[in-house]
Design a protein around this motif. Structure first.
Motif, short mmCIF file in Angstrom:
data_model
loop_
_atom_site.label_atom_id
_atom_site.label_comp_id
_atom_site.label_asym_id
_atom_site.label_seq_id
_atom_site.Cartn_x
_atom_site.Cartn_y
_atom_site.Cartn_z
N GLY A 110 0.80 -1.22 0.00
CA GLY A 110 0.00 0.00 0.00
C GLY A 110 0.83 1.27 0.00
O GLY A 110 0.55 2.20 -0.76
N ARG A 111 1.86 1.32 0.83
CA ARG A 111 2.66 2.55 0.93
C ARG A 111 3.43 2.83 -0.35
O ARG A 111 3.69 3.98 -0.68
CB ARG A 111 3.61 2.44 2.11
N ARG A 112 3.82 1.82 -1.07
CA ARG A 112 4.58 2.01 -2.30
C ARG A 112 3.72 1.92 -3.55
O ARG A 112 4.25 1.87 -4.67
CB ARG A 112 5.70 0.96 -2.37
N CYS A 113 2.40 1.85 -3.37
CA CYS A 113 1.45 1.87 -4.49
C CYS A 113 1.70 0.72 -5.47
O CYS A 113 1.68 0.92 -6.69
CB CYS A 113 1.49 3.22 -5.22
N TYR A 114 1.95 -0.47 -4.93
CA TYR A 114 2.18 -1.63 -5.78
C TYR A 114 0.89 -2.34 -6.16
O TYR A 114 0.92 -3.28 -6.96
CB TYR A 114 3.12 -2.62 -5.09
N TYR A 115 -0.24 -1.95 -5.59
CA TYR A 115 -1.50 -2.58 -5.96
C TYR A 115 -1.86 -2.28 -7.42
O TYR A 115 -2.46 -3.12 -8.11
CB TYR A 115 -2.62 -2.10 -5.04
N ARG A 116 -1.51 -1.11 -7.90
CA ARG A 116 -1.77 -0.77 -9.30
C ARG A 116 -0.96 -1.68 -10.23
O ARG A 116 -1.46 -2.16 -11.24
CB ARG A 116 -1.41 0.69 -9.56
N ARG A 117 0.29 -1.92 -9.87
CA ARG A 117 1.14 -2.80 -10.68
C ARG A 117 0.61 -4.23 -10.65
O ARG A 117 0.60 -4.92 -11.68
CB ARG A 117 2.57 -2.76 -10.14
N LEU A 118 0.15 -4.69 -9.50
CA LEU A 118 -0.41 -6.04 -9.39
C LEU A 118 -1.66 -6.19 -10.26
O LEU A 118 -1.86 -7.22 -10.92
CB LEU A 118 -0.76 -6.34 -7.93
N GLU A 119 -2.50 -5.18 -10.26
CA GLU A 119 -3.73 -5.23 -11.06
C GLU A 119 -3.39 -5.31 -12.54
O GLU A 119 -4.05 -6.04 -13.30
CB GLU A 119 -4.58 -3.98 -10.78
N LYS A 120 -2.36 -4.62 -12.95
CA LYS A 120 -1.97 -4.64 -14.36
C LYS A 120 -1.33 -5.98 -14.73
O LYS A 120 -1.52 -6.49 -15.83
CB LYS A 120 -1.00 -3.50 -14.64
N ILE A 121 -0.57 -6.58 -13.80
CA ILE A 121 0.06 -7.87 -14.09
C ILE A 121 -1.00 -8.96 -14.22
O ILE A 121 -0.96 -9.79 -15.14
CB ILE A 121 1.06 -8.24 -12.97
N LYS A 122 -1.97 -8.98 -13.31
CA LYS A 122 -2.95 -10.06 -13.28
C LYS A 122 -4.03 -9.92 -14.34
O LYS A 122 -4.44 -10.90 -14.95
CB LYS A 122 -3.60 -10.13 -11.89
N ASN A 123 -4.50 -8.68 -14.57
CA ASN A 123 -5.63 -8.47 -15.47
C ASN A 123 -5.26 -7.81 -16.78
O ASN A 123 -6.10 -7.68 -17.67
CB ASN A 123 -6.72 -7.65 -14.78
N GLY A 124 -4.03 -7.33 -16.89
CA GLY A 124 -3.61 -6.69 -18.12
C GLY A 124 -3.97 -5.23 -18.22
O GLY A 124 -3.57 -4.54 -19.13
#
Length: 248
Positions: A196-210
């Motif tokens: 959360g602090r490093r805003c990696y959720y956006r990157r995860l969403e892009k990796i999993k769903n494109g």
């Protein structure tokens, strides 16, 4: 392969599979994405373990507000079809919670705050759930209704005889609590803070769903109509004016 390396060490250097700077950078990104996916997978495992811990009784129980739900009316409960409507009610019943026993909600009316009665309705299942969970005999007591929600129209089935049920208010008693594991929750908190602090959720969403799944493009407003003057260029307007002057 870089031509400078070939000139310096010969053509045989191509067989050593030396990576370029671009390939090394790409591999670093891939390795980092794999680490994010491992953390996300570990977080899902921890959530599943937390759900499997179960519940434990709470002594003494305490009251937290009030709850309201539907029950069979007295005349329906003594009828021959009481069991039938009891099973039907379990599928469409709803439960509401409130801090007030009268379930009134505060609203502003003509600049003044007033308390109004809060409505509560039975569930109106969608077409898919209706055909899957309701028997042909139960389906006879529903009628179709189209509803618009989030910009989409969908078919729902509404119970046609709501007079058979009445609302009952009871204290909302809390008599159990979830079993907690401090080590499990500590690990979950560390992973969530890191992502959360490093805003990696956006990157995860892009990796999993494109793509970023939370962007809803249908909420964007429609393009406004272009005024008549902006549909033609200045030269076209000058040519039309010249033709009009010649004709006059």
């Amino acid at each position: 392969m870089d031509t400078k390396l070939i000139k310096q060490f010969g053509a045989k250097i191509g067989s050593y599979r030396i990576r370029t700077e671009r390939q090394k950078k790409r591999l670093r990104y891939k390795d980092f994405d794999k680490q994010l996916l491992e953390l996300d997978f570990r977080l899902d495992e921890l959530y599943e373990k937390k759900r499997d811990l179960g519940w434990e009784p709470l002594t003494p129980p305490f009251q937290r507000g009030w709850k309201r739900f539907f029950v069979l009316k007295e005349d329906v409960a003594t009828d021959k079809q009481a069991d039938f409507f009891e099973q039907l009610l379990k599928k469409i019943n709803t439960t509401d919670y409130s801090w007030r026993k009268d379930f009134n909600i505060k609203k502003r009316k003509r600049g003044r705050k007033v308390y109004l009665a809060k409505e509560q309705h039975l569930q109106a299942p969608g077409e898919r759930d209706f055909k899957k969970h309701f028997s042909p005999q139960e389906q006879l007591f529903f009628y179709e209704q189209w509803r618009t929600q989030y910009g989409y129209r969908s078919k729902h089935f509404v119970f046609s005889e709501p007079w058979r049920f009445s609302l009952v208010v009871q204290p909302n008693m809390i008599d159990r609590k979830r079993v907690t594991d401090p080590e499990l929750e500590s690990e979950m908190e560390q992973i969530e803070q890191y992502l959360g602090r490093r805003c990696y959720y956006r990157r995860l969403e892009k990796i999993k769903n494109g793509s970023l799944g939370y962007r809803y493009y249908w909420y964007y407003p429609k393009a406004k109509e272009v005024p008549l003057l902006k549909k033609k260029s200045v030269s076209e307007w000058l040519n039309e004016i010249k033709h009009e002057q010649i004709e006059d």
